[in-house]
Design an enzyme around this catalytic site. Structure first.
Site, PDB file in Angstrom:
ATOM      1  N   GLU A   1      -5.429  -8.086  -1.202  1.00 33.83           N
ATOM      2  CA  GLU A   1      -6.140  -7.947   0.080  1.00 33.83           C
ATOM      3  C   GLU A   1      -7.588  -7.593  -0.159  1.00 33.83           C
ATOM      4  O   GLU A   1      -7.887  -6.666  -0.923  1.00 33.83           O
ATOM      5  CB  GLU A   1      -5.553  -6.792   0.908  1.00 33.83           C
TER       6      GLU A   1
ATOM      7  N   GLU B   1       0.827  -1.217   0.000  1.00 34.00           N
ATOM      8  CA  GLU B   1       0.000   0.000   0.000  1.00 34.00           C
ATOM      9  C   GLU B   1       0.857   1.262   0.000  1.00 34.00           C
ATOM     10  O   GLU B   1       0.716   2.128   0.878  1.00 34.00           O
ATOM     11  CB  GLU B   1      -0.938   0.002   1.206  1.00 34.00           C
TER      12      GLU B   1
END
Ligand code: BG6
Length: 484
Positions: free
Chosen positions: A384, A178
């Site tokens: 995810e 991320e």
């Protein structure tokens, strides 16, 4: 099912991060990371970052679910579900405890070798995140993390070491988890390794940061881009079969109304928070909107002449993403105040939210994949996705139809995106086993298909139990999505 087909070699699996599951923070020579300095929090009470450890506080990364010592049992359970892939992260501070050590820590290297061998025993492909919200604290104190260019060399030394060490065991790598979250005002310490300016600086407001903070962020990100590109280039020399991915937190932003100003605002936010990083990592250069974005942030970015070459020569093979929720953008401040959502968006009146206030939107995943795939046309990996919520544990059983429903809807959206034309390599359920929440440090925000008997204060037997979703996912994998 329903005209949706997943490719035969689709990678079904689950994902974790070292600092949220391993525990064993002092075992086998591990050094201190930034994550080790975060206390537990709650929905209402943010986690605290304490430079010195507070005797009265709990630090969940210190113990977590003890995956470090129980990985064999856990991977066996993943194999029972039929996982084809397990996404995990290597803890930098297990390999180089201070981040800038001369030699790697042999015990750390041995540990991950054993983990990967265990995966291979069950024909599970490891997908390795090299940096997942885990930064050597020593380098935070020394150089303020990624703000300093010297951190690049330390990271490249670490990644070169692990790529050489595991070149026959690992094929898929993600350089940074991320990477874009700092642009949303999160992860400035967790991801960029920078010393927090306030004790509770975990989540901020991406739309409202000071020019000083913005300057640090864009500098830190630039250094991460260079470190990633250098790693990719070296990795291809170590093993030409390696595949590298970026990892972007999907920030899906809809206009709050069809007022042209709102539409423009949503477009702007979505471009800036996602493609600022995506373009550099996939295309090897900054997006055309960068100049304007930096001006709005009040930031300047120094790009050395040699940097452009480095970025161009280290682009990734696939685009991986996390996806949990969507939000709405508006230029009307009063709506933002009345209708406050996660990060700097407004709540969508058409969507319900999870217990932790994250608005549930399966269509947003399809929308994001379609948009991203058509922008880059390189394979996508859903690294995810999942529902973090409380579970009721009754007589060793956990019935979680809400989680099954969440996963079903989102996997269906992935299937629809495949039908829309996107090439998708795989899907890993976030927190396939209950782990500590990154944002709140709680255990009760559970994502797992496997329940871990531990509470928010770290009490419990740590015994693992199969939830209903465990059996549901097993069937889904067995039928390659047919049972959806
Ligand atoms: C992602 C992170 O942001 O979301 C994970 O990569 C994190 O580390 C996950 O755990 C879910 O967030 P949370 O705060 O519910 O754990």
């Amino acid at each position: 099912m329903k005209n949706i087909e997943f490719p035969q070699n689709f990678y079904w699996g689950g994902a974790t991060a070292a600092n949220q599951c391993e525990g064993a923070w002092r075992q086998d020579g591990k050094g201190e990371s930034c994550a080790d300095h975060y206390t537990t929090g709650t929905k209402e009470k943010p986690r605290r970052f304490t430079p010195a450890f507070d005797k009265n506080a709990k630090y969940p990364s210190h113990y977590a679910i003890d995956h470090y010592n129980r990985y064999k049992e856990d991977i066996k359970l993943f194999a029972e579900m039929g996982f084809k892939i397990y996404r995990l992260s290597i803890n930098w501070t297990r390999i180089f405890p201070n981040g800038d050590d001369e030699c790697p820590n042999q015990k750390g290297l041995d540990h991950y070798r054993n983990v990967f061998k265990t995966c291979r025993k069950y024909n599970i492909e490891p997908l390795v995140t090299m940096s997942h919200y885990e930064f050597p604290y020593h380098l935070t104190k020394k150089w303020n993390g990624w703000e300093d260019r010297r951190t690049i060399d330390c990271f490249v030394k670490y990644t070169t070491t692990i790529m050489k060490e595991y070149k026959d065991l690992v094929k898929y790598w993600l350089t940074f988890n991320e990477i874009n979250t700092p642009l949303m005002g999160a992860g400035i310490t967790m991801s960029l390794g920078m010393m927090p300016e306030q004790e509770q600086w975990l989540y901020g407001n991406g739309n409202n940061m000071s020019a000083q903070t913005a300057n640090k962020i864009v500098k830190g990100l630039h250094n991460q881009f260079l470190a990633s590109a250098k790693t990719v280039k070296i990795g291809r020399q170590i093993n030409p079969n390696f595949k590298f991915g970026c990892m972007i937190a999907s920030n899906v932003v809809y206009p709050y109304t069809c007022k042209p100003e709102d539409v423009m605002e949503a477009w702007k936010q979505q471009q800036r928070t996602n493609y600022y990083c995506g373009d550099v990592m996939v295309r090897g250069k900054y997006a055309p909107f960068t100049k304007d974005y930096l001006k709005d942030l009040g930031a300047t970015l120094e790009i050395k002449p040699e940097d452009s070459e480095v970025l161009k020569n280290g682009t990734v093979d696939f685009y991986s993403l996390s996806y949990y929720m969507s939000g709405c953008a508006t230029t009307d401040k009063s709506i933002l105040e009345k209708n406050k959502n996660v990060f700097s968006t407004a709540k969508n009146p058409y969507l319900k939210a999870s217990e932790w206030g994250w608005q549930i939107d399966p269509q947003g995943l399809r929308y994001y994949i379609d948009e991203t795939y058509n922008r880059y046309t390189i394979p996508i990996f859903i690294a995810e996705n999942g529902l973090g919520t409380t579970d009721e544990f009754i007589n060793g059983e956990i019935h979680d139809p809400y989680r099954i429903d969440f996963l079903r809807q989102h996997i269906l959206a992935v299937g629809q995106a495949i039908k829309d034309g996107a090439v998708i390599l795989g899907y890993t359920v976030w927190g396939c086993i209950d782990i500590v929440s990154a944002s709140t440090g709680e255990m009760s925000k559970r994502y797992g298909l496997i329940y871990v008997d531990m509470d928010d204060l770290g009490n419990g037997t740590l015994k693992r139990y199969r939830k209903d979703s465990f059996y549901w996912y097993k069937k889904l994998i067995e039928t390659n999505g047919e049972s959806l």
